[in-house]
Structures are given as structure tokens and as C-alpha cells.
Scaffold this motif. Structure first.
Motif, PDB file in Angstrom:
ATOM      1  N   GLU A  87      19.679  16.932  17.064  1.00 50.08           N
ATOM      2  CA  GLU A  87      18.889  17.935  16.370  1.00 50.08           C
ATOM      3  C   GLU A  87      17.770  17.274  15.555  1.00 50.08           C
ATOM      4  OE1 GLU A  87      18.536  21.130  16.215  1.00 50.08           O
ATOM      5  OE2 GLU A  87      17.164  20.970  14.514  1.00 50.08           O
ATOM      6  N   TYR A  96      13.311  22.011  20.419  1.00 47.73           N
ATOM      7  CA  TYR A  96      14.441  22.671  19.802  1.00 47.73           C
ATOM      8  C   TYR A  96      15.678  22.500  20.665  1.00 47.73           C
ATOM      9  CZ  TYR A  96      11.963  24.705  15.952  1.00 47.73           C
ATOM     10  OH  TYR A  96      11.262  24.863  14.799  1.00 47.73           O
ATOM     11  N   VAL A  97      16.800  22.516  19.989  1.00 50.24           N
ATOM     12  CA  VAL A  97      18.058  22.350  20.696  1.00 50.24           C
ATOM     13  C   VAL A  97      18.746  23.701  20.822  1.00 50.24           C
ATOM     14  CG1 VAL A  97      20.264  21.181  20.719  1.00 50.24           C
ATOM     15  CG2 VAL A  97      18.305  20.075  19.675  1.00 50.24           C
ATOM     16  N   LEU A  98      19.117  24.039  22.029  1.00 50.85           N
ATOM     17  CA  LEU A  98      19.885  25.252  22.266  1.00 50.85           C
ATOM     18  C   LEU A  98      21.306  24.818  22.577  1.00 50.85           C
ATOM     19  CD1 LEU A  98      17.705  27.221  21.985  1.00 50.85           C
ATOM     20  CD2 LEU A  98      17.688  27.643  24.413  1.00 50.85           C
ATOM     21  N   LEU A  99      22.185  25.051  21.633  1.00 49.85           N
ATOM     22  CA  LEU A  99      23.561  24.634  21.831  1.00 49.85           C
ATOM     23  C   LEU A  99      24.346  25.727  22.520  1.00 49.85           C
ATOM     24  CD1 LEU A  99      25.954  22.663  21.026  1.00 49.85           C
ATOM     25  CD2 LEU A  99      26.319  24.222  19.134  1.00 49.85           C
ATOM     26  N   ARG A 114      23.157  31.002  30.240  1.00 51.18           N
ATOM     27  CA  ARG A 114      21.933  31.749  30.498  1.00 51.18           C
ATOM     28  C   ARG A 114      20.677  30.910  30.368  1.00 51.18           C
ATOM     29  NH1 ARG A 114      22.060  34.727  26.353  1.00 51.18           N
ATOM     30  NH2 ARG A 114      19.822  35.107  26.517  1.00 51.18           N
TER      31      ARG A 114
ATOM     32  N   ASN B  62      16.257  34.673  20.542  1.00 50.08           N
ATOM     33  CA  ASN B  62      16.804  33.597  19.721  1.00 50.08           C
ATOM     34  C   ASN B  62      16.955  34.024  18.268  1.00 50.08           C
ATOM     35  OD1 ASN B  62      16.559  31.896  21.986  1.00 50.08           O
ATOM     36  ND2 ASN B  62      14.452  31.375  21.425  1.00 50.08           N
ATOM     37  N   TYR B  96      20.669  33.312  21.522  1.00 48.55           N
ATOM     38  CA  TYR B  96      20.835  31.888  21.295  1.00 48.55           C
ATOM     39  C   TYR B  96      20.492  31.538  19.873  1.00 48.55           C
ATOM     40  CZ  TYR B  96      21.969  30.662  26.019  1.00 48.55           C
ATOM     41  OH  TYR B  96      22.620  30.536  27.211  1.00 48.55           O
ATOM     42  N   VAL B  97      21.135  30.492  19.407  1.00 51.33           N
ATOM     43  CA  VAL B  97      20.892  30.056  18.042  1.00 51.33           C
ATOM     44  C   VAL B  97      19.996  28.832  18.061  1.00 51.33           C
ATOM     45  CG1 VAL B  97      21.945  29.298  15.909  1.00 51.33           C
ATOM     46  CG2 VAL B  97      23.192  30.832  17.409  1.00 51.33           C
ATOM     47  N   LEU B  98      18.930  28.891  17.305  1.00 52.09           N
ATOM     48  CA  LEU B  98      18.052  27.741  17.132  1.00 52.09           C
ATOM     49  C   LEU B  98      18.305  27.193  15.736  1.00 52.09           C
ATOM     50  CD1 LEU B  98      16.626  27.866  19.719  1.00 52.09           C
ATOM     51  CD2 LEU B  98      14.575  28.674  18.614  1.00 52.09           C
TER      52      LEU B  98
END
Lengths: 338, 338
Positions: A87, A96-99, A114, B62, B96-98
Motif C-alpha cells: 500500500e 491504488y491497491v484493490l484488496l 470482479r 469504490n 471495492y475498498v480503496l
DNA sequence: GTGAAAGCGCTAACAT
DNA sequence: ATGTTAGCGCTTTCAC
């Protein structure tokens, strides 16, 4: 409403193409118009829309980060720290990181995350062991993939790994140099390459110092190397062998379990028996005595992976480069010279 | 190349509009064409492009998650668990979480996270205390904002909070009911609403049971309630008072520090002095004796926040609703009846 | 050095 | 019930 490129163009009395060129600070733009445009951008607080840009550039500015759910839920913050590292490095690279997590029993009938299907990532970082069907499915896609702390299909994919063999050697050597000879190894999930390597390090050191390997000193649990299995392994070990003076545990979690067994059975640490773990995930004064261990640079694994990823994305390449990070011996109070 | 809506249309012999309607399963579509289209989608493995969709829908799918960097780096996995919770719930809601961090000394000249500027989030979750200038800056934007474990500008923003007063009462009551009367409180950063509430709970219980409050039993450190300050607070406390039989620490981190002081000074836990913490972030058998505490439902805070967020996004509303989650008393071995 | 225009993949209003 | 079409905000040739 948020300002768009049109608003900027209008305000600066230029075409939207010019604005775009300025934004990408293209060479052939007169200083004069450049200033005008920059000024308008500043005043309007303009920032290009992520979606619009992604649509035409066919990228997303995001990197996927995949973990199995049980890894993510683990109490020891091992993968969490890797995530934190990536991160921070993503930040440096404007990514950006999409976990997301996948089931640890992911099979070929499961749907992929997705963000892969919808082309919302430019690359994928996979941390820890993941089910093979998952690897199989993502292999059809065309973005760079980096494995962290696990490296299947090594000829094909990049990986950021830790020198587990060296770690196994360091731990064992430390015990040998402290005068121990009856040194046990406890582990679990021995098919996992990391664990296997740690055991190999143990064996290397025995050889190097001319000690004889002894199968009854090696206690491998079938599955996950967690606390409970550490407890069980210690129990079995001490039932068979009364004269063990030191234990090298394949990770801290099992070490903590083993320590619990020793405490429950009046075996003093480190007076009766030394123990050293691996990972350095037990915060130093949370357990007594403080656990000696092999420190794994978790944050650094994350930053290295993301650095590599940023590089691959920027240069549009995929390779199978490996990064091998060194580990450190951390001597605390659970190991002692005899 | 990835299939687009055009490819599907071509394959199914319909217009792209029809494909779009089928994707959104609009009513007025004959079963026949629906099947045709669905079939093509299946065969081509079509998934709508995230960027294209975002561009026209003016959304991103997001949710931003902001933490200060020092909170993110904390050894206790408090905020990490909140994040995990919101991540799981985001999954349920196709979001999604950024995640991003901001400096803990963010000031008005700092730039906001890119995902805000580039309209790459549909809402923002802010966990833990963040600098006021940050709040000020984001207040100009128009997406829903939810605070977790911190609730500034409560009339304006939603918040997911924990019942800290109840927790303070539970902890103190537990000690009182165990026969203690000389019960100390140690804390830090008393301006933080959560900490203040925990102290208020302590005071409430004193009142409820007719005990007299005594300032010399309350030891507040200036800054961050961490281990070191826990150690210092205990030191000061025991220097002033020899007859304390129990301590309520504002959090587990300080409790661990205080326990260390007691161990270093021959004060037996819980025989000479009981201690109870708050948060439940010390994994249960990692420290001795196991720390009694008030469990804060960290994962649940994350899931609740994301549930609320998904609801706000779906219905395009912003409100200032609060969710107050209850806490539990966890009795382990660090507290004892006298 | 700058602008016009096509097009990225999709949605939705409007036609038919 | 389905198709046509005009954008969404941006990048990028290709003219001028």
C-alpha cells in the motif's frame, strides 16, 4: 459539479486537446499557453476523471491484491504487513491497491474477483499460498502477476520471496553455537515450500556442524502450522524424547503453542529448553520469555512486490524475475547458551 | 482483446442497447432475445468494463477508506480489523475498498488522496481520529462520509461507534463487584472522545456503587495511550499510592505496559493487583496472566460502516445516522476477587 | 504550436 | 420489444 477538461479549455481559451497536452506536459506547447492552462487548472481545481482516462488508456491505475480469507483473518499480522508495505509503495507510484480475498478452497467453478473480470486492475499481487485452480484461471489473463511469499510456476511468474533456507540455517546455527546438540524441529504443512526450506536450512546446519540428523527430533504436523499444532507437536516431541535442549519451530505461531505446552508441563524456558521461532510476528514483550526468532521483512516484501509491479506496468512487460530478501536472527530471551 | 458490448451484440444479432437492457435485466425484453444475449455473454465471457460504466454512471464502485499512517502502523490490529470487516462487507455489496493513509499531521496545504480528487470513490469511510484540516477539506465534496470509532461534527456525519461509556462501566463494575475499592484509572490522550467516555464510565460506576472518586487514583498521560505510557502511568501511580488493588486501563496497550511495570517491581498480577484493559487486541494467551478486557467488536464496526455506506450509495443519500455497538466484558486471569 | 475530430465501452432517452 | 443515437471525459492522430 466537478470541473472537466472542457471547463478548463473554456477558461483558458484553448481547445481541450491543448489542455490534455499541457496536463501531460508535452514538449511543443508555448510557455504562454501552458501558463494560461495551468492557471485555469489551478483555479478550477481540475483533476482528470479516473474513469474517463481509464476508458481511453485501457488501464485502471489499480493493482489487485489477493489473499485467501483464512490468511487475511490470521491473528498474526503477517500478510497484513505485506499488504501495508505494498500500500505504501503503491502510494509512491500513484497506484491504488484493490484488496480482495478468495476462498481457501477456491475451485474451478468459482468466479474470479470482479476486478479481474471487469478489467479494473493493471496487475495482480498474490500473497501467500493460494489454491491451484485460482492460478489456473488467472493465467488466462494478460496482466503481470507477482507472487509474494509463495512461488508456484516459478518459470512463468515473478515472485518476492524470503530466504527461508538461510533463515533455517541461522536459527539452527544459533542453537548449535550456543552449545545445543539435541535440537528438535517442529513444523506443519510440510508441502509448503517455505516450511520445507526452513527444514532444509535446519538440515544444512546439522551437516555443516557435523551433527547427526535424527528423525525422532523432527515433528511434523499434518496441517496448518498454528498454535494448537505447536502445542500438539511439543507434546509428542517431549513424550518421545526427554533430553531435548532446544527447539526450532517453523514459525512463531507454533512456537507460542509449544511454549504453552512447556509451561503447562513445568519445562522452564530457556533453562530447561531453548526455543526459537520464525517470522517475528509476536510483538516483543507480549509473551514471556520474549521469543527469539528469525525476522522476516514483511513490509519490505510488500514494497518490493509493488516496486516490481509498478515497473512492469510502466514498461508494459511481464517476466519471471525473483526477488529474494534476506532474514535476520533476532535473539531474545527464549534461547540460552548451555 | 477483451470482449465488449459490441461483440456480444454482433454475436447475438441484436443492438448494443438490447445487450445493455439484458445486462440490467430490464422487464420489456422477450425471453427469446434474452436467452440469445445471455448465451453470447456466456460464450464470450463478457463483463462490462468498469471504466466505461463508471464514466457514464458517474460512479466508481469504490469506497475510500482513510486512516492516519500511525494508526495503520500500530502493532495492535485494531484498525486492521475494522478494515477487514469493511472489506468483507464491501464484497457482499459489490463494492471495492480503496485504502489510503494520510499523515497524522495533515494540514490544509496537503493534497487530498488522489481517489477523492479524481472522483474514484463513491463514498468515504474514515477510521479513527484524523486531523481536523482533513475533515475540513473533504467537507467540500459531495459523497457520503462515515466516521468509524471517532465522530467529529456529529450533527453532520454518520458514525459507527462503540459504547465506550458502557464499557467503562462494565470494567469498573466488574472490579467493584470483585470486592475492589481502591481502583485506579490509567489513560492517555484524554481529549479523545473514546478515552474520555471510558473514564466517564469509570466515574459512573463509582457513583452508582457509592464509592468516592479520588484524583490521585486517576493517572492521565499527555499523549498516545501506548505501552510506554502505560508503564509510566503505572510507575507514577504506584509511587503515589501503595494500596491500589485494581487498575482499569483505558486500553490494552497501556495495560500491557502497566503489567510490565508491575512485573518489574514485584507486584503480582492478579494477587497483589488486578488489571483490566479495553479493546481486546492482545491475543488471549500471548501474555501472562491473560488480560481481562472489554471486547470491542472491531470487525463488526467495519461491516456496519460498510453496510451503512452501501445503503447510502444505493439510495443516494447522506445522513448523520449513528450506529452504537455494544461491548462485552471478557474476564480472563488478570482480575481476581478479593 | 494548436485545434478538430474520432473513438474508448457503456447507458439511457427517444424512436420505431 | 428492440434499435438509433447522443453523450460521459478523456487521449491521440492528423490537419493546419
Amino acid at each position: 459539479m466537478n470541473p472537466t477538461i472542457k471547463d478548463v479549455a473554456k477558461m483558458a481559451n484553448v481547445s481541450i486537446a491543448t489542455v490534455s497536452l499541457v496536463v501531460h506536459n508535452h514538449k511543443r506547447i508555448s510557455q504562454e499557453t501552458k501558463d494560461k492552462v495551468l492557471n485555469a487548472i489551478e483555479q478550477l481545481n481540475y483533476h482528470p476523471s479516473h474513469s474517463a482516462r481509464g476508458l481511453v488508456r485501457r488501464n485502471s491505475g489499480n493493482v489487485g491484491f489477493v489473499l485467501t480469507d483464512d490468511h487475511f483473518l490470521r491473528t498474526e499480522p503477517f500478510y497484513t504487513h505485506i499488504f501495508i508495505g505494498s500500500e505504501f509503495e503503491a502510494h509512491e507510484n500513484e497506484l491504488y491497491v484493490l484488496l480482495t480475498t478468495i476462498n481457501s478452497d477456491f475451485n474451478s467453478s468459482n468466479k474470479l474477483p470482479r476486478f479481474i473480470l471487469e478489467r479494473n486492475i493493471d496487475g495482480l499481487i498474490i500473497a501467500g499460498k493460494v489454491p491451484f485452480p485460482f492460478i489456473e484461471q488467472i493465467s488466462k489473463y494478460n496482466f503481470p502477476i507477482i507472487f509474494v511469499d509463495y512461488s508456484p510456476c516459478a518459470k512463468k511468474y515473478s515472485g518476492v520471496l524470503v530466504d527461508n533456507i538461510q533463515g533455517g540455517e541461522l536459527a539452527t546455527e544459533h542453537l548449535i553455537k550456543s552449545g545445543h546438540e539435541r535440537i528438535a524441529f517442529i513444523g506443519g504443512d510440510i508441502e509448503h515450500p517455505s516450511i520445507k526450506d526452513r527444514l532444509n536450512g535446519y538440515k544444512n546446519s546439522f551437516e555443516k556442524f557435523g551433527l547427526k540428523l535424527n528423525d525422532s527430533l523432527i515433528e511434523i504436523e499434518e496441517d496448518y502450522p498454528g498454535r494448537t499444532n505447536g502445542y500438539n507437536a511439543a507434546e509428542r516431541l517431549f513424550t518421545k524424547n526427554k533430553d531435548i535442549t532446544a527447539i526450532f519451530s517453523c514459525n512463531d505461531a507454533m512456537a507460542v503453542g509449544a511454549m504453552q505446552y512447556m509451561k503447562d508441563n513445568g519445562i522452564k524456558i530457556p533453562d530447561d529448553c531453548s526455543i526459537i521461532g520464525f517470522d517475528d510476528v509476536v510483538s516483543d514483550n507480549a509473551i514471556e520469555p520474549a521469543l527469539s526468532t528469525i525476522r522476516v521483512p514483511k513490509m519490505e516484501m510488500g514494497t518490493e512486490a509493488m516496486k516490481l509491479m509498478a515497473h512492469m506496468i510502466k514498461n508494459n512487460l511481464k517476466d519471471n524475475r525473483k526477488v529474494l530478501l534476506p532474514v535476520d536472527l533476532i535473539i531474545r530471551e527464549s534461547t540460552k547458551r548451555i
